[in-house]
Design a protein around this motif. Structure first.
Motif, PDB file in Angstrom:
ATOM      1  N   ALA A 135      65.623  57.106 132.838  1.00  0.00           N
ATOM      2  CA  ALA A 135      66.758  57.805 132.236  1.00  0.00           C
ATOM      3  C   ALA A 135      66.918  57.433 130.758  1.00  0.00           C
ATOM      4  N   MET A 136      66.568  56.197 130.412  1.00  0.00           N
ATOM      5  CA  MET A 136      66.639  55.737 129.024  1.00  0.00           C
ATOM      6  C   MET A 136      65.459  56.200 128.182  1.00  0.00           C
ATOM      7  N   GLN A 137      64.504  56.864 128.809  1.00  0.00           N
ATOM      8  CA  GLN A 137      63.318  57.396 128.132  1.00  0.00           C
ATOM      9  C   GLN A 137      62.520  56.286 127.437  1.00  0.00           C
ATOM     10  N   VAL A 138      62.361  55.168 128.129  1.00  0.00           N
ATOM     11  CA  VAL A 138      61.567  54.072 127.566  1.00  0.00           C
ATOM     12  C   VAL A 138      60.123  54.526 127.434  1.00  0.00           C
ATOM     13  N   ARG A 139      59.542  54.289 126.269  1.00  0.00           N
ATOM     14  CA  ARG A 139      58.190  54.767 125.981  1.00  0.00           C
ATOM     15  C   ARG A 139      57.434  53.767 125.117  1.00  0.00           C
ATOM     16  N   PRO A 140      56.135  53.961 124.948  1.00  0.00           N
ATOM     17  CA  PRO A 140      55.345  53.012 124.164  1.00  0.00           C
ATOM     18  C   PRO A 140      55.902  52.820 122.754  1.00  0.00           C
ATOM     19  N   GLY A 141      55.932  51.554 122.343  1.00  0.00           N
ATOM     20  CA  GLY A 141      56.404  51.210 121.006  1.00  0.00           C
ATOM     21  C   GLY A 141      57.876  50.891 120.898  1.00  0.00           C
ATOM     22  N   ASP A 142      58.633  51.097 121.983  1.00  0.00           N
ATOM     23  CA  ASP A 142      60.073  50.847 121.954  1.00  0.00           C
ATOM     24  C   ASP A 142      60.396  49.358 121.914  1.00  0.00           C
ATOM     25  N   THR A 143      61.551  49.064 121.337  1.00  0.00           N
ATOM     26  CA  THR A 143      62.203  47.763 121.518  1.00  0.00           C
ATOM     27  C   THR A 143      63.355  47.985 122.483  1.00  0.00           C
ATOM     28  N   VAL A 144      63.344  47.248 123.582  1.00  0.00           N
ATOM     29  CA  VAL A 144      64.308  47.466 124.666  1.00  0.00           C
ATOM     30  C   VAL A 144      65.118  46.194 124.883  1.00  0.00           C
ATOM     31  N   LEU A 145      66.438  46.343 124.983  1.00  0.00           N
ATOM     32  CA  LEU A 145      67.341  45.232 125.298  1.00  0.00           C
ATOM     33  C   LEU A 145      67.742  45.326 126.755  1.00  0.00           C
ATOM     34  N   ILE A 146      67.574  44.235 127.504  1.00  0.00           N
ATOM     35  CA  ILE A 146      67.996  44.175 128.905  1.00  0.00           C
ATOM     36  C   ILE A 146      68.965  43.015 129.053  1.00  0.00           C
ATOM     37  N   SER A 147      70.198  43.309 129.364  1.00  0.00           N
ATOM     38  CA  SER A 147      71.228  42.279 129.523  1.00  0.00           C
ATOM     39  C   SER A 147      71.324  41.893 130.993  1.00  0.00           C
ATOM     40  N   GLY A 148      71.276  40.591 131.251  1.00  0.00           N
ATOM     41  CA  GLY A 148      71.202  40.106 132.617  1.00  0.00           C
ATOM     42  C   GLY A 148      69.768  40.149 133.108  1.00  0.00           C
ATOM     43  N   ALA A 149      68.844  39.667 132.273  1.00  0.00           N
ATOM     44  CA  ALA A 149      67.417  39.887 132.506  1.00  0.00           C
ATOM     45  C   ALA A 149      66.797  38.934 133.513  1.00  0.00           C
ATOM     46  N   ALA A 150      67.483  37.872 133.902  1.00  0.00           N
ATOM     47  CA  ALA A 150      66.860  36.874 134.770  1.00  0.00           C
ATOM     48  C   ALA A 150      67.063  37.146 136.261  1.00  0.00           C
ATOM     49  N   GLY A 151      67.949  38.071 136.605  1.00  0.00           N
ATOM     50  CA  GLY A 151      68.153  38.397 138.011  1.00  0.00           C
ATOM     51  C   GLY A 151      67.018  39.246 138.555  1.00  0.00           C
ATOM     52  N   ALA A 152      67.117  39.610 139.827  1.00  0.00           N
ATOM     53  CA  ALA A 152      66.057  40.403 140.454  1.00  0.00           C
ATOM     54  C   ALA A 152      65.883  41.745 139.753  1.00  0.00           C
ATOM     55  N   PHE A 153      66.997  42.432 139.479  1.00  0.00           N
ATOM     56  CA  PHE A 153      66.931  43.715 138.792  1.00  0.00           C
ATOM     57  C   PHE A 153      66.394  43.543 137.374  1.00  0.00           C
ATOM     58  N   GLY A 154      66.892  42.527 136.667  1.00  0.00           N
ATOM     59  CA  GLY A 154      66.434  42.284 135.310  1.00  0.00           C
ATOM     60  C   GLY A 154      64.963  41.949 135.241  1.00  0.00           C
ATOM     61  N   THR A 155      64.489  41.138 136.197  1.00  0.00           N
ATOM     62  CA  THR A 155      63.073  40.778 136.248  1.00  0.00           C
ATOM     63  C   THR A 155      62.206  42.027 136.367  1.00  0.00           C
ATOM     64  N   PHE A 156      62.567  42.913 137.261  1.00  0.00           N
ATOM     65  CA  PHE A 156      61.820  44.161 137.409  1.00  0.00           C
ATOM     66  C   PHE A 156      61.883  44.989 136.130  1.00  0.00           C
ATOM     67  N   SER A 157      63.071  45.058 135.521  1.00  0.00           N
ATOM     68  CA  SER A 157      63.252  45.894 134.335  1.00  0.00           C
ATOM     69  C   SER A 157      62.390  45.407 133.181  1.00  0.00           C
ATOM     70  N   VAL A 158      62.347  44.094 132.987  1.00  0.00           N
ATOM     71  CA  VAL A 158      61.504  43.529 131.929  1.00  0.00           C
ATOM     72  C   VAL A 158      60.046  43.909 132.162  1.00  0.00           C
ATOM     73  N   GLN A 159      59.552  43.653 133.372  1.00  0.00           N
ATOM     74  CA  GLN A 159      58.148  43.905 133.665  1.00  0.00           C
ATOM     75  C   GLN A 159      57.802  45.390 133.577  1.00  0.00           C
ATOM     76  N   LEU A 160      58.702  46.233 134.057  1.00  0.00           N
ATOM     77  CA  LEU A 160      58.423  47.666 134.051  1.00  0.00           C
ATOM     78  C   LEU A 160      58.437  48.225 132.631  1.00  0.00           C
ATOM     79  N   ALA A 161      59.375  47.784 131.804  1.00  0.00           N
ATOM     80  CA  ALA A 161      59.403  48.242 130.411  1.00  0.00           C
ATOM     81  C   ALA A 161      58.107  47.877 129.695  1.00  0.00           C
ATOM     82  N   LEU A 162      57.625  46.664 129.922  1.00  0.00           N
ATOM     83  CA  LEU A 162      56.364  46.245 129.304  1.00  0.00           C
ATOM     84  C   LEU A 162      55.185  47.036 129.873  1.00  0.00           C
ATOM     85  N   ALA A 163      55.203  47.307 131.178  1.00  0.00           N
ATOM     86  CA  ALA A 163      54.125  48.090 131.791  1.00  0.00           C
ATOM     87  C   ALA A 163      54.079  49.500 131.228  1.00  0.00           C
ATOM     88  N   TRP A 164      55.229  50.030 130.829  1.00  0.00           N
ATOM     89  CA  TRP A 164      55.301  51.368 130.249  1.00  0.00           C
ATOM     90  C   TRP A 164      55.027  51.370 128.751  1.00  0.00           C
TER      91      TRP A 164
END
Length: 305
Positions: A135-164
């Motif tokens: 929904a945030m349209q994360v794409r290659p080259g972006d800088t993405v801020l994830i607040s609450g990054a150490a929880g289960a959801f945050g962990t996935f979000s960090v890894q997925l943003a980098l994978a994308w």
């Protein structure tokens, strides 16, 4: 069968191990023998009497929104699913039990290399992160801020943003979790007062998209940092989002999302989850007590033999 269920709403103590009727796979359904079930804040809301409008909370209520297990019964009209298949998937209720019944579009094959405990807690945080980042349209080259990054959801979000292909992922967390975030590939910053300035210090070119899993303070900071509010989402701060004109995140879990996520896991682009704690089914109440502290990193999972 045994289930961690409730016959009244309230605190973690209302979750009790009890005997309930064993479900059977009807037409278009598959029965799963559950090996592991993730614990989510959604489940604690169910325990307290909250539910989406379409959900019937008739007692006994068996919480549980995600699972991993083995197919042990296939109903009429289901093709391509065999007894003995190892799967992971999602439901709305029912995963805190030895068996549950779901349609085949709510699970996918479990990667052979994925431990049961990881598989049991994979779908909730994984699909939530996928929905939000898409929904945030994360794409290659972006800088993405994830607040609450150490929880289960945050962990996935960090890894997925980098994978994308995100160029940089900035994650907020307490200092105790900064090394953990670095290990995921994120740039850690401490949450709290002065967050905007700290983020700008590590991202002088700006932040393209932001995801809040920490609370309203983080969402207000995200609105200062991201120019386009259509590229901000929150999982926890609905009132603040409405005030700021940030779009809501609608429910849209799907088998297709799980196929992509398990594929990324098999490619080594998603390490899965850090396990915060595992509990046997009879200690589901203790698992709820732990998740409701709001502290700690990673996922809480119930395990069944």
């Amino acid at each position: 069968m045994k289930a961690a269920a409730l016959t009244s709403f309230g605190g973690p103590e209302v979750l009790e191990l009890m005997d309930v009727a064993e479900p059977r796979a009807g037409e278009g359904q598959v029965r799963i023998r559950v090996r592991a079930a993730g614990v989510q804040h959604f489940d604690t809301g169910i325990r307290q009497g909250w539910a989406p409008p379409s959900v019937d909370l008739s007692f006994p209520v068996i919480p549980g929104n995600e699972f991993a297990g083995i197919v042990d019964e296939v109903g009429d009209g289901v093709a391509g699913v065999e007894v003995g298949a190892e799967v992971l998937g999602y439901s709305t209720l029912g995963s805190y039990a030895e068996h549950l019944v779901v349609p085949p579009d709510q699970f996918v094959p479990k990667p052979k290399s994925m431990p049961w405990e990881i598989a049991g807690g994979f779908t909730g945080a994984g699909q939530g992160a996928h929905m939000a980042l898409q929904a945030m349209q994360v794409r290659p080259g972006d800088t993405v801020l994830i607040s609450g990054a150490a929880g289960a959801f945050g962990t996935f979000s960090v890894q997925l943003a980098l994978a994308w292909g995100a160029k940089r992922v900035i994650g907020t967390a307490s200092e105790a979790n900064h090394d953990y975030l670095r290990g995921l590939g994120a740039v850690p910053v401490t949450y709290g007062e002065g967050l905007v300035e700290r983020v700008r210090a590590v991202a002088p070119d700006g932040v393209d998209a932001a995801l809040d899993a920490a609370g309203p303070e983080a969402l207000y900071a995200s609105a200062e940092l991201v120019e386009d509010r259509n590229r901000i989402r929150t999982m926890v701060s609905d009132e603040a989002a409405e005030e700021l004109g940030i779009p809501a995140l609608g429910p849209a879990r799907s088998r297709d999302r799980l196929v992509e996520l398990t594929g990324l896991y098999e490619q080594g682009k998603l390490d899965g989850l850090h396990l915060r704690a595992t509990y046997p089914l009879e200690r589901a109440g203790d698992a709820h007590r732990l998740i409701e502290t709001g502290h700690g990193r990673g996922k809480i999972v119930l395990t069944l033999a």
